[in-house]
Write an enzyme that holds these catalytic residues in place. Structure first.
Site, PDB file in Angstrom:
ATOM      1  N   SER A 101       4.889  -3.414   9.990  1.00 39.55           N
ATOM      2  CA  SER A 101       3.809  -3.754   9.081  1.00 39.55           C
ATOM      3  C   SER A 101       4.363  -4.351   7.783  1.00 39.55           C
ATOM      4  CB  SER A 101       2.950  -2.507   8.840  1.00 39.55           C
ATOM      5  OG  SER A 101       1.791  -2.807   8.126  1.00 39.55           O
ATOM      6  N   HIS A 126       1.727  -7.055  12.170  1.00 36.04           N
ATOM      7  CA  HIS A 126       0.279  -7.080  12.362  1.00 36.04           C
ATOM      8  C   HIS A 126      -0.368  -7.471  11.037  1.00 36.04           C
ATOM      9  CE1 HIS A 126      -0.343  -2.488  11.335  1.00 36.04           C
ATOM     10  NE2 HIS A 126       0.122  -3.169  10.320  1.00 36.04           N
TER      11      HIS A 126
END
Length: 196
Positions: A101, A126
């Site tokens: 992330s 993501h």
């Protein structure tokens, strides 16, 4: 029983005797920074402050940022990424363990071709997420516009720093994409996989 942060001897230039300092303070003096937790305002501020200090101290010496980060908050993460681009010294990023992330976003922020992954590192990308908002519809609309702007910025950064086409980045940011170190190198997130 927790071990705590180990103490190591450190002798400042001009001192005859060494003093005991915690391990991280000793490593910071060698321009070695560690992001080993979720990114939040506190850790981002500490790392940005260290980067500014080390840049002012000697702008010709590189900084090494070791990353084992499961993610964290978007705003402090973007601030840390921006600081890495703003300071004069090159920042090497080294993924050890996981960069997921926001951790992977910090990883791509290293100076190219000085982005490294250890052989068994895992990387996950993501899109940035927003927490559930408990406020008025107008406030929610404003927050969603801000999240969209941040998502667009993060997408542009991934495109520029990986050389992946925009469609690929947009598709991959819409889900959790996990990669090995060699897959991250092929994708363009890191430049080198360290030999084991």
């Amino acid at each position: 029983m927790p071990v705590g942060v180990p103490k190591v001897p450190f002798r400042a230039p001009g001192d005859e005797d060494a003093t005991w300092v915690d391990l991280y303070n000793r490593l910071y003096r060698e321009r070695l920074l560690f992001l080993a937790q979720d990114i939040n305002h506190e850790i981002a501020n500490q790392l940005m402050g260290l980067m500014v200090y080390l840049s002012a101290e000697d702008s010709n010496k590189d900084i090494f940022s070791f990353i084992n980060c499961p993610g964290g908050s978007v705003i402090p993460g973007v601030g840390l990424f921006d600081m890495m681009q703003a300071i004069v010294p090159d920042v090497h990023t080294i993924c050890m363990g996981v960069a997921a992330s926001m951790g992977s976003f910090i990883l791509i922020g290293g100076e190219m071709p000085k982005r490294i992954a250890l052989p068994h590192a895992r990387i996950m990308i993501h899109q940035p997420a927003s927490s559930y908002y408990d406020g008025s519809a107008a406030d929610f609309h404003n927050e969603s516009k801000h999240v969209t702007m941040l998502r667009d910025y993060i997408t542009r950064c991934y495109i520029e720093r990986t050389d992946q086409p925009g469609e690929v980045i947009q598709r991959d940011l819409n889900r959790d994409v996990f990669m090995s170190a060699t897959e991250a190198q092929a994708y363009g997130i890191v430049d080198v996989v360290a030999e084991g």
